[in-house]
Design a protein around this motif. Structure first.
Motif, PDB file in Angstrom:
ATOM      1  N   VAL A 102       0.792  -1.120  -0.075  1.00 34.22           N
ATOM      2  CA  VAL A 102       0.028  -0.068   0.112  1.00 34.22           C
ATOM      3  C   VAL A 102       1.156   1.117  -0.105  1.00 34.22           C
ATOM      4  N   GLY A 103       0.937   2.231  -1.098  1.00 34.17           N
ATOM      5  CA  GLY A 103       1.654   3.096  -1.117  1.00 34.17           C
ATOM      6  C   GLY A 103       1.005   4.569  -0.978  1.00 34.17           C
ATOM      7  N   ASN A 104       1.911   5.451  -0.680  1.00 37.98           N
ATOM      8  CA  ASN A 104       1.177   6.784  -0.495  1.00 37.98           C
ATOM      9  C   ASN A 104       2.198   7.777  -1.522  1.00 37.98           C
ATOM     10  N   PRO A 105       1.510   7.891  -2.833  1.00 39.38           N
ATOM     11  CA  PRO A 105       2.282   8.889  -3.769  1.00 39.38           C
ATOM     12  C   PRO A 105       2.287  10.371  -3.754  1.00 39.38           C
ATOM     13  N   GLY A 106       1.100  10.655  -2.513  1.00 37.34           N
ATOM     14  CA  GLY A 106       1.131  12.188  -2.571  1.00 37.34           C
ATOM     15  C   GLY A 106       2.093  12.752  -1.477  1.00 37.34           C
ATOM     16  N   ASP A 107       1.820  13.842  -1.141  1.00 39.02           N
ATOM     17  CA  ASP A 107       2.761  14.585  -0.083  1.00 39.02           C
ATOM     18  C   ASP A 107       1.810  14.925   1.160  1.00 39.02           C
ATOM     19  N   VAL A 108       0.829  14.093   1.481  1.00 38.65           N
ATOM     20  CA  VAL A 108      -0.313  14.310   2.643  1.00 38.65           C
ATOM     21  C   VAL A 108      -0.158  12.843   3.181  1.00 38.65           C
ATOM     22  N   ASP A 109      -0.045  12.840   4.460  1.00 43.09           N
ATOM     23  CA  ASP A 109      -0.122  11.385   5.343  1.00 43.09           C
ATOM     24  C   ASP A 109      -1.397  10.819   5.281  1.00 43.09           C
ATOM     25  N   TYR A 110      -1.463   9.628   5.035  1.00 43.92           N
ATOM     26  CA  TYR A 110      -2.581   8.869   5.470  1.00 43.92           C
ATOM     27  C   TYR A 110      -2.781   8.463   6.799  1.00 43.92           C
ATOM     28  N   ASP A 111      -3.860   9.013   7.439  1.00 42.87           N
ATOM     29  CA  ASP A 111      -3.951   8.761   8.806  1.00 42.87           C
ATOM     30  C   ASP A 111      -4.328   7.193   9.210  1.00 42.87           C
ATOM     31  N   LEU A 112      -4.877   6.677   8.336  1.00 46.17           N
ATOM     32  CA  LEU A 112      -5.510   5.265   8.619  1.00 46.17           C
ATOM     33  C   LEU A 112      -5.570   4.448   7.092  1.00 46.17           C
ATOM     34  N   ALA A 113      -4.995   3.383   6.759  1.00 49.46           N
ATOM     35  CA  ALA A 113      -5.489   2.612   5.825  1.00 49.46           C
ATOM     36  C   ALA A 113      -5.954   1.160   6.212  1.00 49.46           C
ATOM     37  N   LEU A 114      -7.145   0.853   5.551  1.00 47.33           N
ATOM     38  CA  LEU A 114      -7.908  -0.039   5.861  1.00 47.33           C
ATOM     39  C   LEU A 114      -7.722  -0.989   4.628  1.00 47.33           C
ATOM     40  N   LEU A 115      -7.037  -2.343   4.657  1.00 47.06           N
ATOM     41  CA  LEU A 115      -6.664  -3.262   3.714  1.00 47.06           C
ATOM     42  C   LEU A 115      -7.475  -4.508   3.683  1.00 47.06           C
ATOM     43  N   ARG A 116      -8.152  -4.975   2.682  1.00 47.54           N
ATOM     44  CA  ARG A 116      -8.668  -6.214   2.762  1.00 47.54           C
ATOM     45  C   ARG A 116      -7.936  -7.076   1.587  1.00 47.54           C
TER      46      ARG A 116
END
Length: 469
Positions: A102-116
């Motif tokens: 799960v990657g974050n290509p932007g410049d804003v942090d993801y507070d929570l990532a829900l993965l299934r």
């Protein structure tokens, strides 16, 4: 009378509204937390204006400032999800490893990532967890979601480690993720990642056949043939003839007979083995490599073991399906053919065709007259017995391997269950007896040495003199 011309475009009914085009969902949507914050701030400000109370403005100020501060930087890019499986040869009961990124290509942090993550039930993962967190206990992938935080410009991997339980083509994934940003005020739309396919080869049981082939027809190989030539099997002693090698001279017999004699040998030749898989019926419940075996499980594992044995000895092996598809693998030798056989076996599926199978798609004319035909069949269909009898009548050397699992005890609550099972056994014994009358031996697969006695009898029949008309 002229025929009315039908319009190429159907008429549009004015009273029926035209369908609206599908509007794509927005990449980021507000959450209920944002709605509650905006609603509560508005209510407090309206109350302060109507009632003339300053304290309501003081209460609304932190909510408004906090919401504005959280929304100062909004994410512009969606997360990237990918599934990758470890390359290598996977075998039943062996280890399997994969990862979901799960990657974050932007410049804003993801507070929570829900993965299934989805996957095949024949892949059991004993250790699942993120690389930066603790591992989870053994579970199925679809049981619960996984949570993590992803910083800007980084990627986090969900490591999957376990073992395979059954042969076949399985998949890990697809995977889906939703992320929340701006302190939980914005949530992204679901983003998916394509599944990764893995190939699990059947576990070959140890198999060894020490008996000779009924008929060897190739030029070179490891089986004793009935033709004289260069080989290691002694056929007798004969008078020296032009062209015989000097190292073949038997000096003891020559001195005694006062004439040169040479030792005659039989040529070593290869043979063609045809593995015919009956896929008309599937019976039994597959429990994986550690559980009970179904008809297809026994068929695939036994075929892989026999193919490995004869290919290792230099023989030619071909594969054939008895079903509607009638798939066929041409005869060949070597390690490349063994890998091709394993790939071919991964696509074996039950094919319960209700109609008769055409002789053009499958018939004795497709098989070599010198080939040893090994048929894997549960003998649950009359067409299978007729096919075996037809091959035996055409002069082929046929061996049938019974792949039907052992039937359990009848249900004691049903008084007619034992009677029905007994009638079924009698009918099956009658079918086996008819096949033996046609010269088709039927044996149960038992691993190493399963075909020794049968091959010995078939080899004797092949070398026995035949009465001609």
């Amino acid at each position: 009378m002229t025929t009315p011309i039908r319009p190429a475009v159907p008429p549009v009914h004015r009273d029926r509204p035209a369908p609206e085009p599908d509007v794509p969902a927005p990449d980021w949507a507000p959450t209920r937390a944002l709605g509650r914050a905006v609603l509560l701030t508005g209510v407090l400000l309206v109350g302060a204006v109507l009632l003339g109370r300053v304290d309501l403005v003081v209460l609304a100020a932190p909510l408004a400032v906090g919401t504005a501060y959280s929304l100062r930087r909004r994410p512009a890019r969606l997360p990237a999800v990918s599934v990758a499986a470890e390359d290598g040869v996977l075998v039943e009961g062996g280890p399997v490893r994969a990862s979901v990124a799960v990657g974050n290509p932007g410049d804003v942090d993801y507070d929570l990532a829900l993965l299934r993550v989805g996957g095949s039930p024949w892949l059991r993962f004993d250790r699942v967890g993120f690389a930066t967190g603790a591992a989870e206990p053994p579970l199925e992938l679809a049981d619960r979601p996984f949570l993590a935080t992803v910083s800007a410009g980084t990627e986090i991997d969900l490591d999957l480690a376990g073992r395979t339980r059954r042969w076949g083509r399985h998949r890990i994934g697809p995977a889906g993720a939703r992320v929340a940003a701006c302190d939980g005020l914005l949530v992204s739309r679901p983003v998916g990642g394509a599944a990764s396919a893995v190939r699990v080869y059947p576990a070959t049981e140890p198999f060894e056949a020490v008996e000779a082939m009924p008929r060897a027809a190739g030029l070179v190989g490891g089986h004793r043939s009935r033709r004289p030539g260069e080989g290691g099997e002694l056929a007798g002693v004969r008078v020296f003839a032009p062209g015989d090698r000097l190292r073949r001279i038997d000096w003891r017999v020559s001195l005694r007979a006062r004439q040169l004699h040479v030792a005659a040998t039989l040529s070593d030749r290869d043979a063609e083995v045809v593995l015919l898989l009956d896929v008309l019926n599937e019976a039994g419940r597959s429990g994986g490599v550690d559980g009970s075996a179904s008809v297809l499980d026994t068929t695939v594992r036994a075929a892989a073991a026999i193919a490995e044995h004869y290919l290792h000895r230099g023989d030619r092996v071909s594969m054939l399906e008895y079903g509607l598809a009638a798939r066929r693998l041409r005869p060949a030798t070597g390690r490349r053919q063994y890998l091709t056989v394993l790939e071919w076996l991964l696509d074996v599926e039950p094919d319960s065709a209700a109609h008769e199978i055409s002789d053009q798609a499958f018939g004795p004319h497709l098989l070599s007259s010198d080939a040893l035909v090994v048929v894997f069949t549960p003998l649950l269909d009359d067409r299978s017995a007729e096919m075996l009898a037809r091959l035996a009548r055409s002069g082929r050397f046929v061996i049938a391997i019974d792949t039907l699992p052992e039937a359990g005890p009848p249900d004691r609550r049903d008084p007619w269950a034992a009677v029905a099972q007994r009638l079924w056994r009698l009918d099956r014994e009658n079918t086996l007896g008819q096949l033996r009358e046609h010269g088709v031996p039927v044996v149960t697969w038992a691993g190493s040495g399963s075909l020794d006695l049968v091959l010995r009898d078939v080899a004797r029949l092949a070398t026995a003199p035949r009465v001609g008309r």
